[in-house]
Design a protein around this motif. Structure first.
Motif, PDB file in Angstrom:
ATOM      1  N   GLU A   1     -13.320  30.982  -7.427  1.00 18.87           N
ATOM      2  CA  GLU A   1     -14.149  31.786  -6.784  1.00 18.87           C
ATOM      3  C   GLU A   1     -14.436  33.108  -7.482  1.00 18.87           C
ATOM      4  O   GLU A   1     -15.678  33.399  -7.288  1.00 18.87           O
ATOM      5  CB  GLU A   1     -13.065  32.102  -5.563  1.00 18.87           C
ATOM      6  CG  GLU A   1     -12.757  31.107  -4.625  1.00 18.87           C
ATOM      7  CD  GLU A   1     -12.148  31.372  -3.324  1.00 18.87           C
ATOM      8  OE1 GLU A   1     -11.447  32.582  -3.481  1.00 18.87           O
ATOM      9  OE2 GLU A   1     -11.774  30.785  -2.417  1.00 18.87           O
TER      10      GLU A   1
ATOM     11  N   MET B   1      -8.300  37.045   9.675  1.00 22.01           N
ATOM     12  CA  MET B   1      -8.552  37.264   8.214  1.00 22.01           C
ATOM     13  C   MET B   1      -9.035  38.491   8.093  1.00 22.01           C
ATOM     14  O   MET B   1      -9.844  39.078   8.605  1.00 22.01           O
ATOM     15  CB  MET B   1      -9.645  36.103   7.750  1.00 22.01           C
ATOM     16  CG  MET B   1     -10.219  36.011   6.415  1.00 22.01           C
ATOM     17  SD  MET B   1     -11.572  34.900   6.123  1.00 22.01           S
ATOM     18  CE  MET B   1     -10.493  33.390   5.872  1.00 22.01           C
TER      19      MET B   1
ATOM     20  N   ARG C   1     -11.256  39.639   2.464  1.00 26.85           N
ATOM     21  CA  ARG C   1     -11.020  38.176   2.054  1.00 26.85           C
ATOM     22  C   ARG C   1     -12.399  37.530   2.423  1.00 26.85           C
ATOM     23  O   ARG C   1     -13.005  36.871   1.764  1.00 26.85           O
ATOM     24  CB  ARG C   1      -9.915  37.459   2.715  1.00 26.85           C
ATOM     25  CG  ARG C   1      -9.806  36.002   2.380  1.00 26.85           C
ATOM     26  CD  ARG C   1      -9.955  35.659   0.777  1.00 26.85           C
ATOM     27  NE  ARG C   1      -9.663  34.232   0.903  1.00 26.85           N
ATOM     28  CZ  ARG C   1     -10.064  33.572  -0.298  1.00 26.85           C
ATOM     29  NH1 ARG C   1     -10.587  34.422  -1.273  1.00 26.85           N
ATOM     30  NH2 ARG C   1     -10.033  32.299  -0.411  1.00 26.85           N
ATOM     31  N   VAL C   2     -12.927  37.854   3.567  1.00 26.85           N
ATOM     32  CA  VAL C   2     -14.306  37.463   4.065  1.00 26.85           C
ATOM     33  C   VAL C   2     -15.339  37.846   2.949  1.00 26.85           C
ATOM     34  O   VAL C   2     -16.067  37.061   2.751  1.00 26.85           O
ATOM     35  CB  VAL C   2     -14.678  37.992   5.349  1.00 26.85           C
ATOM     36  CG1 VAL C   2     -16.225  37.546   5.892  1.00 26.85           C
ATOM     37  CG2 VAL C   2     -13.655  37.670   6.352  1.00 26.85           C
TER      38      VAL C   2
ATOM     39  N   LEU D   1     -15.123  35.561   0.181  1.00 23.67           N
ATOM     40  CA  LEU D   1     -15.619  34.373   0.382  1.00 23.67           C
ATOM     41  C   LEU D   1     -17.136  34.013   0.118  1.00 23.67           C
ATOM     42  O   LEU D   1     -17.818  33.231  -0.128  1.00 23.67           O
ATOM     43  CB  LEU D   1     -14.758  33.634   1.508  1.00 23.67           C
ATOM     44  CG  LEU D   1     -13.458  33.367   1.416  1.00 23.67           C
ATOM     45  CD1 LEU D   1     -12.920  32.782   2.868  1.00 23.67           C
ATOM     46  CD2 LEU D   1     -13.208  32.131   0.423  1.00 23.67           C
TER      47      LEU D   1
ATOM     48  N   TRP E   1     -18.247  26.933   2.711  1.00 23.46           N
ATOM     49  CA  TRP E   1     -16.971  27.610   2.723  1.00 23.46           C
ATOM     50  C   TRP E   1     -15.878  26.569   2.732  1.00 23.46           C
ATOM     51  O   TRP E   1     -15.927  25.426   3.183  1.00 23.46           O
ATOM     52  CB  TRP E   1     -16.984  28.485   4.003  1.00 23.46           C
ATOM     53  CG  TRP E   1     -17.976  29.615   4.006  1.00 23.46           C
ATOM     54  CD1 TRP E   1     -18.657  30.093   3.238  1.00 23.46           C
ATOM     55  CD2 TRP E   1     -18.248  30.194   5.315  1.00 23.46           C
ATOM     56  NE1 TRP E   1     -19.544  30.805   3.828  1.00 23.46           N
ATOM     57  CE2 TRP E   1     -19.319  31.103   5.059  1.00 23.46           C
ATOM     58  CE3 TRP E   1     -17.916  29.992   6.616  1.00 23.46           C
ATOM     59  CZ2 TRP E   1     -19.906  31.936   6.215  1.00 23.46           C
ATOM     60  CZ3 TRP E   1     -18.607  30.800   7.516  1.00 23.46           C
ATOM     61  CH2 TRP E   1     -19.522  31.854   7.125  1.00 23.46           C
TER      62      TRP E   1
ATOM     63  N   GLU F   1     -10.765  24.830   5.181  1.00 28.72           N
ATOM     64  CA  GLU F   1      -9.697  25.512   6.385  1.00 28.72           C
ATOM     65  C   GLU F   1      -9.616  26.910   6.748  1.00 28.72           C
ATOM     66  O   GLU F   1      -9.178  27.350   7.326  1.00 28.72           O
ATOM     67  CB  GLU F   1      -8.233  25.021   5.466  1.00 28.72           C
ATOM     68  CG  GLU F   1      -8.246  25.950   4.142  1.00 28.72           C
ATOM     69  CD  GLU F   1      -8.941  25.228   2.803  1.00 28.72           C
ATOM     70  OE1 GLU F   1      -9.478  24.194   3.220  1.00 28.72           O
ATOM     71  OE2 GLU F   1      -8.618  25.771   1.990  1.00 28.72           O
ATOM     72  N   GLN F   2     -10.850  27.489   6.186  1.00 22.92           N
ATOM     73  CA  GLN F   2     -11.027  28.921   6.357  1.00 22.92           C
ATOM     74  C   GLN F   2     -12.368  29.077   7.266  1.00 22.92           C
ATOM     75  O   GLN F   2     -12.688  30.328   7.240  1.00 22.92           O
ATOM     76  CB  GLN F   2     -11.120  29.676   5.149  1.00 22.92           C
ATOM     77  CG  GLN F   2      -9.729  29.606   4.325  1.00 22.92           C
ATOM     78  CD  GLN F   2      -9.850  30.251   3.147  1.00 22.92           C
ATOM     79  OE1 GLN F   2     -10.412  31.402   2.996  1.00 22.92           O
ATOM     80  NE2 GLN F   2      -8.812  29.713   2.115  1.00 22.92           N
ATOM     81  N   ARG F   3     -12.890  28.102   7.341  1.00 25.16           N
ATOM     82  CA  ARG F   3     -14.177  28.332   8.307  1.00 25.16           C
ATOM     83  C   ARG F   3     -14.180  29.101   9.688  1.00 25.16           C
ATOM     84  O   ARG F   3     -15.061  29.878   9.891  1.00 25.16           O
ATOM     85  CB  ARG F   3     -15.183  26.972   8.496  1.00 25.16           C
ATOM     86  CG  ARG F   3     -15.797  26.584   7.275  1.00 25.16           C
ATOM     87  CD  ARG F   3     -16.317  25.034   7.435  1.00 25.16           C
ATOM     88  NE  ARG F   3     -16.555  24.506   6.149  1.00 25.16           N
ATOM     89  CZ  ARG F   3     -16.940  23.216   5.876  1.00 25.16           C
ATOM     90  NH1 ARG F   3     -16.711  22.373   6.922  1.00 25.16           N
ATOM     91  NH2 ARG F   3     -17.089  22.831   4.757  1.00 25.16           N
ATOM     92  N   ASP F   4     -13.333  28.655  10.333  1.00 22.25           N
ATOM     93  CA  ASP F   4     -13.086  29.210  11.682  1.00 22.25           C
ATOM     94  C   ASP F   4     -12.686  30.463  11.828  1.00 22.25           C
ATOM     95  O   ASP F   4     -13.282  31.437  12.293  1.00 22.25           O
ATOM     96  CB  ASP F   4     -11.855  28.464  12.497  1.00 22.25           C
ATOM     97  CG  ASP F   4     -12.540  27.000  12.772  1.00 22.25           C
ATOM     98  OD1 ASP F   4     -13.686  26.711  13.057  1.00 22.25           O
ATOM     99  OD2 ASP F   4     -11.823  26.015  13.531  1.00 22.25           O
ATOM    100  N   ALA F   5     -11.701  30.934  10.898  1.00 24.32           N
ATOM    101  CA  ALA F   5     -11.409  32.365  10.592  1.00 24.32           C
ATOM    102  C   ALA F   5     -12.518  33.046   9.974  1.00 24.32           C
ATOM    103  O   ALA F   5     -12.639  34.115  10.518  1.00 24.32           O
ATOM    104  CB  ALA F   5      -9.989  32.414   9.470  1.00 24.32           C
ATOM    105  N   MET F   6     -13.268  32.768   9.254  1.00 23.79           N
ATOM    106  CA  MET F   6     -14.649  33.398   8.720  1.00 23.79           C
ATOM    107  C   MET F   6     -15.551  33.635  10.038  1.00 23.79           C
ATOM    108  O   MET F   6     -15.983  34.830  10.093  1.00 23.79           O
ATOM    109  CB  MET F   6     -15.256  32.526   7.650  1.00 23.79           C
ATOM    110  CG  MET F   6     -14.622  32.395   6.151  1.00 23.79           C
ATOM    111  SD  MET F   6     -14.729  34.097   5.264  1.00 23.79           S
ATOM    112  CE  MET F   6     -16.870  33.559   4.820  1.00 23.79           C
TER     113      MET F   6
END
Lengths: 81, 139
Positions: free
Chosen positions: A61, B1, B5-6, B9, B20, B23-28
């Motif tokens: 990242e 989140m 962190r957003v 990403l 993305w 596993e983090q798409r929904d939270a994003m």
């Protein structure tokens, strides 16, 4: 602008922009460029790209963010000049 | 989140949810929906995505160079990750022969014809199997 609809001036702008981007990508440090190609252009997941580059996902990242930051700056500087 | 962190990403993967981490798409999406400032960051990332997407990276043969630069010492680990549960070495000659196909599939090099292939993989194979990593990989 599609190639069919573009005026000669717009086509030249597109060509200049592509040439600029090509130079900017080529000038990235090797690992940043690799991360960008694998994730953005080849569509690998972060874990796949990290495994190929032999880094942790966090490091991947960081490579990606640095690559994108550099490219954004290069393009912005170009438009400002 | 958290907002930081957003931003991280978006900085790394851009604005397209498809890029993305799954596993983090929904939270994003949820974080972006409730924070206009983050949505502005996403729009900025989308602008760079648009420029990058307009560029055909294949012209630089970068994928081939990436594969060719993988150090030999990592070959077995990489293959183990690609094809797990093969503890012995009997498969290696066959695996080496199939390596271009395996890597082509994994890397998703869609413009390389896999059937009746004419693409020259020799440089990549040499780099992977011979360990001749000439790039400054640890830059």
């Amino acid at each position: 602008v599609s190639a069919d609809d573009a005026t000669p001036g717009e086509l030249r702008d597109d060509e200049r922009r592509e040439a600029l981007l090509r130079r900017a990508i080529a000038a990235l440090p090797e690992r940043q460029r690799s991360a960008l190609v694998l994730c953005h252009y080849q569509g690998l997941s972060n874990r796949q790209a990290a495994a190929i580059l032999d880094v942790h996902v966090e490091a991947l990242e960081s490579l990606l963010a640095r690559a994108r930051r550099t490219l954004k700056k290069e393009l912005k500087d170009h438009h400002a000049s | 989140m958290q907002a930081d962190r957003v931003r991280q990403l978006l900085d790394a993967y851009g604005a397209d949810p498809g890029r993305w981490p799954e596993e983090q798409r929904d939270a994003m999406q949820a974080a972006l929906a409730r924070d206009p400032e983050l949505e502005a960051v996403r729009r900025e990332a989308a602008e760079l995505d648009r420029l990058l997407d307009g560029y055909a990276v294949g012209g630089l043969d970068l994928t081939g160079r990436i594969l060719a630069a993988i150090p030999e010492t990592r070959l077995e680990r990489l293959l183990g990750w690609l094809l797990p549960a093969e503890p012995t070495l009997w498969w290696r000659p066959a695996m080496a022969a199939a390596l271009p196909l395996v890597l082509g599939v994994v890397i998703g090099v869609s413009d390389i014809p896999l059937a009746g292939a004419t693409y020259d993989w020799s440089a990549q194979e040499q780099g992977l199997l011979g360990g001749a990593a000439t790039e400054s990989w640890y830059e």
